[in-house]
Structures are given as C-alpha cells and as structure tokens.
Scaffold this active site. Structure first.
Site, PDB file in Angstrom:
ATOM      1  N   SER A 126       0.996  -1.361  -0.002  1.00  0.00           N
ATOM      2  CA  SER A 126      -0.063  -0.053  -0.108  1.00  0.00           C
ATOM      3  C   SER A 126       0.757   1.335  -0.069  1.00  0.00           C
ATOM      4  CB  SER A 126      -0.931   0.116   1.270  1.00  0.00           C
ATOM      5  OG  SER A 126      -1.881  -1.205   1.325  1.00  0.00           O
ATOM      6  N   ARG A 171       7.293   6.448  -4.244  1.00  0.00           N
ATOM      7  CA  ARG A 171       7.828   6.870  -3.035  1.00  0.00           C
ATOM      8  C   ARG A 171       7.464   6.124  -1.758  1.00  0.00           C
ATOM      9  NH1 ARG A 171       4.781  10.175  -5.757  1.00  0.00           N
ATOM     10  NH2 ARG A 171       2.808  10.525  -4.637  1.00  0.00           N
ATOM     11  N   ASP A 201      -4.112  -1.364  -1.142  1.00  0.00           N
ATOM     12  CA  ASP A 201      -5.276  -1.732  -0.292  1.00  0.00           C
ATOM     13  C   ASP A 201      -6.465  -1.328  -0.712  1.00  0.00           C
ATOM     14  OD1 ASP A 201      -4.249   0.900   0.348  1.00  0.00           O
ATOM     15  OD2 ASP A 201      -4.195   0.328   2.555  1.00  0.00           O
TER      16      ASP A 201
HETATM   17  C1  BGC Z   1      -0.446   5.093   0.358  1.00  0.00           C
HETATM   18  C2  BGC Z   1      -1.475   4.412  -0.258  1.00  0.00           C
HETATM   19  C3  BGC Z   1      -2.395   3.724   0.862  1.00  0.00           C
HETATM   20  C4  BGC Z   1      -2.790   4.526   1.893  1.00  0.00           C
HETATM   21  C5  BGC Z   1      -3.664   3.615   2.987  1.00  0.00           C
HETATM   22  C6  BGC Z   1      -0.864   5.738   1.598  1.00  0.00           C
HETATM   23  O1  BGC Z   1       0.006   6.428   2.368  1.00  0.00           O
HETATM   24  O2  BGC Z   1       0.289   5.806  -0.362  1.00  0.00           O
HETATM   25  O3  BGC Z   1      -1.124   3.406  -1.406  1.00  0.00           O
HETATM   26  O4  BGC Z   1      -3.508   3.126  -0.085  1.00  0.00           O
HETATM   27  O5  BGC Z   1      -1.731   5.107   2.516  1.00  0.00           O
HETATM   28  O6  BGC Z   1      -3.105   2.751   3.495  1.00  0.00           O
END
Ligand code: BGC
Length: 487
Positions: A158, A173, A211
């Site tokens: 995620s 990133r 996610d």
């Molecule tokens: C991430 C996402 C993720 C979200 C919730 C963010 O910091 O960049 O990819 O879906 O957090 O987990």
C-alpha cells in the site's frame, strides 16, 4: 484505540464557564484555524475533481491516478485457494483465502510484527523478513514446503506504485513514515520474488495491489452496491473503477475498447501537493517539513492517523511555549515527535467525565504532566477540531470521485484505524457529504452516498484479484500494457 461508544460525549456547550479568558481566546483561535466550512468544502471538491482528471491526462498532475490493471468487476463466481500478503505499517499479515464461487469465502490468517527498524533499514533485510514470515505461515498451515504445490499470491503493497502490468509495481515513493533505501524507483515484485527463491518457496506473485483496490473489489464482491474503496488509517487513499476511454495517459499503451473498466488507485494522499486549496495551518506546515518526505502527501498529512496526534502535539507545545499552559512543568517527554498516536486523541474525545478525569490520567501517566480542568477542556476541543477537520476533508475526496464519475447513489467501502475507531469520524464525514451535496435529509440512512465498513481488502480483495488475474490470463486477455517495458 477506543471503540465507538453508543452515544456522543456530553455536550461541551455551557461547560466552558470556568475556562479563563486567555484559554477561551485560544480555543477561538483554533476554531478559526481548523474549521472547514461548507463553502470551503465545495471549493476543495471542485479543485479535487479537476485534479483527478489531470491525474488521468497525458501531462499528469499531483494525484498519481494509477491504472491498476484490475480490469474486471468481480462476478462473485471466483473460486480457489490463494495466498494474500499485506505489508502494512504495523503488521505483516499473511492469509490463505478460499473463494467458494458464491460470493463467500473462508480465511486463515497469521499476523507478524513488523519491527520498526525494518521500516527505515535496508531493502534486502525487508524482503528477507517478508519471505521468512511467508515460510512460517506455509509451514504452520501446510506442513513441509516440499509438499506444497505452486501457490498464487495477491500482494497488497500500500504505497504508490506505477504499474504497467498487474504483477509489476515501481515504487514511486515511500509514504507513512517508511524510508528504506534502494526501493524507490524500482519494481518491488522481483525483489520479493528473489527473496522467495532464496528460500525455495513455491509462490508466484500473481497480482500486486493497493489496499484501496483490494477494499473496492472485496466490498463489491460481497455487495455490488459498493463502487469505491477507501482507507482512512495510518495513510489515506481511495480506488474506484473508471473506463479506458477516460484515461488519456493509457492511449497507445493498452489497445482495448474505451468502455473497458479499469480500477484506479488514485493515491489521493498527494492531492494539493502544490498547495492551492487546502487550509494548512502553521502546525501542518511543521508536520510536513519535519517528515521524511516534505512536500509530499499533503492531503494525507491533514487527515490520516499517523499525523492527527502529531498536529495536536505541536499545538499543545506551542501553547506551552507561549506561556499559556503547563505552567512550571517539565514537558521534555511530550517534546518527542510522534510520542502520541491517534488513539490518544480518541481517548480525549471519548472521556465521559465532565471534569475530563480520564484525560487528566492520560497526561499524568504518559508524560508526568499535571493538567488543570480548563486546560483539559481546551485539549478536548482541540482534539475535536482536528478530528472533525480530518473527517470533513476525507468526505471531499469521496465527493470528488462521485462528481468526477457521475455516480450519484452508491456505497463506499471504508477501512482503516481512523474510520473504524476514531470517535464520530463516520458521522462527521456523513455530515460533510450531506453539506457538499445539499441533501435535504440530515439522517445518514437517507443519504444516497454512504461510507460504510468495507470487506477485508488486503485478504479477500487480494485473493479475488489474484483469481481474476489468473482467469484473464487463461482467457488470453491483457493484464498490462500491450508492450511491457523491460527496465
Ligand atoms: C499510500 C497508499 C495507501 C494509503 C492507505 C498511503 O500512504 O500511499 O498507497 O493506500 O496510505 O494505506
């Protein structure tokens, strides 16, 4: 974190009688800083809609709007056993999901602690640890590795990843406080596959998912009225289905009909990185500047669980440094960045006692700080303001996707610690949505768009996406660009 109680805490109106003038003025100042009124909500939503579109354009914008190559809605008939791995912030979760072909499933799962040093350590150590946990999982549920046949894995990773196929993901990133060298700019799937190989694990990474995408698919699988997946947790983000015809940046890269669905991982945490519309206070600016990635995830930094308590802490310290609170007390322990998390704010908001004695206990036991009742009332109001701003801004994202897609009646499946455990987050979000759309009824049950608890995205969702991907592959259908880059 505390769980939602059935009732709102006692009304704070009228209970400020004993709060001295200087603290009341401070409360007023915070109210001005943190309140997002309806007009501002609408301004944010309008800008959000144009940024969502920009993210899909060839030029791109600050919201990544990542095509995920999840190109089908679940049918409910998906079948088979799949592994799911979720590399989240605090834990590593491994599941085996058995889809029974009838919109239901069985799950077995194990959670493994994610040692904090791995989050800022070295890349190989991270992947080796992940593989070690997978091996432990297989050994405990399947016995010897040698006897296990090939397993298909849905890997929930995620963080923003550019995908040119469902089983590739180049990390743009790190977010949420992760900072591991040698991963940004690289495809994470071969790194994980290599760690599996080292241990002779018979696992194929069939799908790499976010996610939010998992949440969207899992929720839609159990109830097709779910058209959006959102996470309000340590980080925040959303996914929805668009169609290829609306994604100019894929022109010439995926030759399929324009009405082909494509799930988009918006990565909306990056909304307004260019600082045009969000109401950022000096505390938000400080949180951003002192984070590992300043200037990034600006929307997320006003909303998500990782930052809420940090904003609160900076406000409290500022008041102390101005001589307003904690007179003659040693605040050294409270000066430690991120020494409190969102559960601390949740507890203050949920303190059932008029004199906020649970809050008193909290400051005393955690930080040795003896608070006065007026100070605690100020803290409660501040927590409420920060929590409310988070919920109202979150609603802007949901409203923006609804407006961008033209969806007027649907459910958004939500997950994450803030959504599940932060007091009144849901009610406050629903209220903001109702203001944005000007719905006549204030009752949540009458709202045409509802943000409701989601089905398990990183378990069931990941398994479903692995199953859907295998079916596409068996049918000879695309799961990525026409020509997959080889870098
Ligand atoms: C991430 C996402 C993720 C979200 C919730 C963010 O910091 O960049 O990819 O879906 O957090 O987990």
């Amino acid at each position: 974190m505390v769980h939602l109680g059935p009732k709102r805490p006692p009304s704070r109106k009228g209970s400020m009688a004993d709060v001295p003038r200087n603290l009341l003025d401070q409360i007023k100042a915070f109210e001005e800083l943190f309140t997002v009124d309806t007009a501002k909500l609408n301004e944010i939503v309008d800008h959000f809609v144009s940024e969502l579109k920009k993210g899909l354009s060839k030029e791109g914008g600050s919201i990544p709007m990542i095509p995920t190559f999840v190109m089908d809605w679940p049918t409910g008939k998906e079948k088979g056993a799949y592994l799911a791995l979720d590399m989240g912030g605090t834990n590593l979760r491994v599941c085996e999901i058995i889809l029974d072909g009838n919109r239901s499933f069985d799950t077995i799962q194990s959670k493994y602690h994610m040692p904090p040093e791995l989050k800022v350590g070295d890349s190989e150590a991270l992947w080796d640890y992940v593989a070690e946990c997978m091996e432990a999982f297989i050994a405990s549920y399947h016995g010897s590795i040698e006897e296990v046949e090939k397993l298909h894995l849905g890997f929930t990773f995620s963080y923003p990843c550019t995908q040119y196929a469902i089983n590739h993901g180049i990390l743009q990133r790190w977010t949420k406080g992760f900072d591991i060298e040698g991963v940004e700019g690289k495809d994470v799937v071969p790194m994980l596959a290599k760690a599996f190989e080292k241990r002779n694990l018979p696992i194929t990474v069939t799908a790499l998912i976010n996610d939010t995408t998992g949440t969207l698919v899992a929720s839609n699988y159990t109830d097709p009225s779910f058209k959006m997946g959102v996470i309000f947790g340590t980080g925040c983000n959303a996914a929805y289905y668009d169609t290829l015809g609306n994604i100019p940046k894929l022109e010439g890269k995926v030759s399929l009909p324009p009405d082909t669905p494509m799930a988009i991982n918006t990565e909306w945490g990056a909304f307004d990185n260019e600082k045009v519309v969000l109401p950022r206070t000096k505390y938000d600016v400080q949180v951003d500047e002192e984070s590992p990635r300043p200037g990034q995830q600006c929307f997320e930094k006003l909303i998500s669980g990782l930052y809420l308590a940090e904003i609160f802490r900076l406000c409290v310290l500022d008041m102390h440094d101005c001589g307003l609170i904690f007179e003659n007390l040693d605040v050294t322990a409270f000066r430690k960045p991120y020494c409190i998390d969102a559960s601390f704010l949740a507890m203050i908001e949920m303190d059932p006692f008029e004199n906020l004695s649970e809050t008193e206990e909290l400051f005393l036991t955690k930080f040795g700080l003896k608070t006065t009742e007026p100070e605690r009332k100020l803290f409660r109001r501040l927590a409420e303001l920060i929590g409310t701003r988070s919920a109202r801004l979150s609603a802007c994202g949901v409203a923006a996707i609804a407006k961008k897609t033209g969806m007027t009646e649907f459910h958004a499946g939500a997950d994450g610690s803030v959504f599940n455990k932060y007091p009144f987050f849901r009610e406050r979000g629903a209220e903001a949505l109702s203001e944005i759309f000007n719905w006549p009824s204030k009752k949540q049950k009458d709202h045409p768009i509802k943000i409701l608890p989601a089905e398990d995205g990183s378990g069931v969702g990941a398994a479903l996406i692995a199953a859907m991907t295998l079916s596409r592959q068996e049918r000879g259908e695309k799961v990525g660009f026409d020509v997959i880059p080889t870098d």
